[in-house]
Design a protein around this motif. Structure first.
Motif, PDB file in Angstrom:
ATOM      1  N   HIS A  85       0.829  -1.281  -0.013  1.00  0.00           N
ATOM      2  CA  HIS A  85      -0.080  -0.120  -0.094  1.00  0.00           C
ATOM      3  C   HIS A  85       0.921   1.193  -0.021  1.00  0.00           C
ATOM      4  CE1 HIS A  85      -3.464   2.284   0.511  1.00  0.00           C
ATOM      5  NE2 HIS A  85      -3.595   2.680   1.709  1.00  0.00           N
ATOM      6  N   MET A  86       1.980   1.223   0.513  1.00  0.00           N
ATOM      7  CA  MET A  86       2.858   2.323   0.423  1.00  0.00           C
ATOM      8  C   MET A  86       3.852   2.619  -0.551  1.00  0.00           C
ATOM      9  SD  MET A  86       1.314   3.127   3.258  1.00  0.00           S
ATOM     10  CE  MET A  86       0.449   2.193   4.725  1.00  0.00           C
ATOM     11  N   ASP A  87       3.833   1.437  -1.423  1.00  0.00           N
ATOM     12  CA  ASP A  87       4.795   1.498  -2.458  1.00  0.00           C
ATOM     13  C   ASP A  87       4.072   2.614  -3.667  1.00  0.00           C
ATOM     14  OD1 ASP A  87       6.453   1.116  -4.816  1.00  0.00           O
ATOM     15  OD2 ASP A  87       6.627  -1.273  -4.358  1.00  0.00           O
ATOM     16  N   SER A  88       5.012   3.738  -3.684  1.00  0.00           N
ATOM     17  CA  SER A  88       4.294   4.551  -4.630  1.00  0.00           C
ATOM     18  C   SER A  88       4.508   4.370  -6.113  1.00  0.00           C
ATOM     19  CB  SER A  88       5.041   5.805  -4.444  1.00  0.00           C
ATOM     20  OG  SER A  88       6.457   5.833  -4.566  1.00  0.00           O
ATOM     21  N   THR A  89       5.271   3.200  -6.304  1.00  0.00           N
ATOM     22  CA  THR A  89       5.351   2.921  -7.698  1.00  0.00           C
ATOM     23  C   THR A  89       4.371   1.904  -8.169  1.00  0.00           C
ATOM     24  OG1 THR A  89       7.101   0.990  -7.444  1.00  0.00           O
ATOM     25  CG2 THR A  89       7.923   3.259  -7.729  1.00  0.00           C
ATOM     26  N   ASP A  90       3.264   1.481  -7.480  1.00  0.00           N
ATOM     27  CA  ASP A  90       2.444   0.720  -8.033  1.00  0.00           C
ATOM     28  C   ASP A  90       1.788   1.015  -9.271  1.00  0.00           C
ATOM     29  OD1 ASP A  90       2.631  -1.244  -5.776  1.00  0.00           O
ATOM     30  OD2 ASP A  90       1.078  -0.094  -4.618  1.00  0.00           O
ATOM     31  N   GLY A  91       1.321   0.321 -10.313  1.00  0.00           N
ATOM     32  CA  GLY A  91       1.046   0.640 -11.595  1.00  0.00           C
ATOM     33  C   GLY A  91       1.741   1.385 -12.208  1.00  0.00           C
ATOM     34  N   MET A 120       9.329   2.585 -12.107  1.00  0.00           N
ATOM     35  CA  MET A 120       9.495   1.569 -11.100  1.00  0.00           C
ATOM     36  C   MET A 120      10.942   1.401 -10.800  1.00  0.00           C
ATOM     37  SD  MET A 120       7.052  -1.577 -11.171  1.00  0.00           S
ATOM     38  CE  MET A 120       4.990  -1.430 -11.409  1.00  0.00           C
ATOM     39  N   ASP A 121      11.815   1.559 -11.890  1.00  0.00           N
ATOM     40  CA  ASP A 121      13.261   1.299 -11.711  1.00  0.00           C
ATOM     41  C   ASP A 121      13.789   2.476 -11.370  1.00  0.00           C
ATOM     42  OD1 ASP A 121      13.127  -1.524 -12.518  1.00  0.00           O
ATOM     43  OD2 ASP A 121      13.451  -0.850 -14.522  1.00  0.00           O
ATOM     44  N   LYS A 122      13.420   3.671 -11.765  1.00  0.00           N
ATOM     45  CA  LYS A 122      13.900   5.036 -11.415  1.00  0.00           C
ATOM     46  C   LYS A 122      13.530   5.390 -10.016  1.00  0.00           C
ATOM     47  CE  LYS A 122      15.446   8.857 -13.386  1.00  0.00           C
ATOM     48  NZ  LYS A 122      17.023   8.887 -13.913  1.00  0.00           N
ATOM     49  N   LEU A 123      12.429   5.282  -9.562  1.00  0.00           N
ATOM     50  CA  LEU A 123      12.057   5.579  -8.141  1.00  0.00           C
ATOM     51  C   LEU A 123      12.533   4.494  -7.281  1.00  0.00           C
ATOM     52  CD1 LEU A 123       8.560   6.852  -8.743  1.00  0.00           C
ATOM     53  CD2 LEU A 123      10.656   8.287  -8.497  1.00  0.00           C
TER      54      LEU A 123
END
Length: 433
Positions: free
Chosen positions: A167-173, A179-182
């Motif tokens: 839920h706290m993973d800001s890269t979901d979706g 995803m790789d950058k963040l």
């Protein structure tokens, strides 16, 4: 007289006179005062306030001295300042919410959070537990405590913690490139395995959090495909709890699905927040362990109603989760209270519009809780969950002068709590007289 005046002016100039030396008291004349501990409505009572504390509760309408202030609440019901144990002061759900994580700077979030804090206070909530943000929530806590900005007393979780894809993973979706950058890690609230979980807890401790917030299941308003499955092992949750307790911090756990709830309860979390899909085993475990339940019914109602009323408001993956989870929360709550699970008031403010927190009371009573017990969840119970019952939760001598007044009798009409006509926090009036 001139000599005395000069002496007073000199003392004031050097900080030796003023409120501390010539304390003014405030006398609140209360037509009806709710003793939340006994459940009785007491007629014609006086609350005596000095600085930020209640110093006496007296029968009848007591008169103060010439320098004292009297506030007439003789036609109102007076009760303790309310406590919301699950808010998000940094954010307000809207169609722009997804884009805002890429367009708002910390200063933008801080200015908005300040306005939200005042809205929350004016709604009668004098203390809140902020269950996750960017860290601005902790800075806001400091600013409020220092008197720089108005707002409720804040207990901050800093940045909440979940697993990769949680839920706290800001890269979901997001795209693979993003995803790789963040690539968020423990410092950003994404942790996997016991060691990273311990590191993430220590990071929030270092940044000044009052408590730790984790997610043992997925969530509704993120772009992951499922909000119900367990996403932390019991070993990982135990690592969080043990580390947090070593550092003197309780642990709040976001959880929707039954397995994630049971793992968190067995691992020793302080509260289960949402608890949407608890099964009978989870409810029994909660009751036996005395784990606090923070139900946030208004959040579930709000997202489900939004999906029905505004097609396309949420992406399809969120809309499906909102209808699945949001529509079940009130029924779960009704079953849990029959089993004796301890409840503390919380709403997930920010998922719905800030300032409407007191609507939660209505949903609680619809599910079978008495108005008095619903009020206790936001006073005595919430104070105990926060670990500060000596200062919060009741109108008693020695406690903070956090006071709310409403028209009518909330024990007969709980909706009266949605219309506070007087709000005092720590002896300062923020709404009406």
């Amino acid at each position: 007289m001139r000599t005395a005046t000069r002496i007073l002016l000199l003392l004031t100039a050097f900080g030796l006179a003023g409120p501390a030396a010539f304390a003014q008291k405030t006398y609140l004349h209360c037509g009806r005062l709710l003793d939340v501990r006994s459940g009785r409505l007491l007629s014609q009572q006086t609350l005596v306030v000095e600085r930020d504390r209640i110093v006496a509760v007296q029968a009848g309408y007591a008169a103060g001295g010439a320098q004292d202030q009297v506030i007439n609440l003789e036609n109102r019901t007076v009760l303790p300042g309310l406590i919301d144990c699950h808010v998000h002061l940094e954010s307000q759900q809207s169609r722009a919410s997804f884009a805002e994580q890429f367009t708002l700077n910390p200063a933008d979030i801080a200015y908005r959070a300040q306005a939200i804090a005042l809205t929350t206070l004016r709604a009668g909530f004098t203390t809140v537990r902020d269950c996750g943000g960017s860290g601005v929530n902790t800075a806001l806590r400091k600013a409020v405590a220092q008197g720089l900005v108005p707002g409720p007393r804040i207990y901050s979780a800093g940045t909440a913690i979940s697993s990769t894809g949680g839920h706290m993973d800001s890269t979901d979706g997001l795209s693979d490139f993003m995803m790789d950058k963040l690539n968020p890690g423990p410092a950003e609230g994404v942790a996997n395995g016991p060691e990273q979980c311990r590191q993430a807890v220590r990071e929030q401790f270092r940044r000044g959090a009052d408590l730790i917030k984790i997610a043992s299941t997925g969530g509704v308003l993120d772009l992951s495909k499922d909000g119900t499955g367990a996403q932390y092992t019991e070993e990982e949750i135990r690592a969080v709890v043990q580390t947090a307790h070593d550092l003197g911090m309780p642990v709040a756990c976001h959880a929707h699905g039954a397995e994630g709830i049971k793992r968190a309860v067995r691992a020793g979390v302080t509260s289960i927040d949402h608890g949407s899909l608890m099964d009978a085993e989870a409810i029994q475990l909660m009751a036996k362990s005395r784990t606090w339940y923070v139900p946030t019914l208004i959040a579930g109602k709000s997202v489900a109603d939004t999906v029905r009323a505004h097609p396309g408001y949420f992406p399809p993956v969120i809309a499906a989760k909102a209808l699945n989870v949001g529509t079940q929360m009130q029924g779960t709550f009704g079953r849990a209270i029959k089993t004796g699970v301890r409840v503390a008031f919380g709403t997930d403010a920010g998922v719905y519009r800030h300032g409407q927190n007191a609507k939660e009371f209505g949903y609680m009573t619809e599910a079978g809780m008495s108005p008095l017990n619903a009020i206790r969840t936001a006073t005595l119970n919430a104070a105990e969950l926060l670990g500060d019952p000596q200062n919060l939760g009741a109108l008693e001598a020695g406690k903070y002068a956090d006071v709310v007044a409403v028209e009518g009798d909330p024990l007969q009409d709980i909706s009266a709590l949605t219309r506070p006509s007087f709000v005092m926090k720590a002896g300062k009036v923020y709404v009406g007289q």
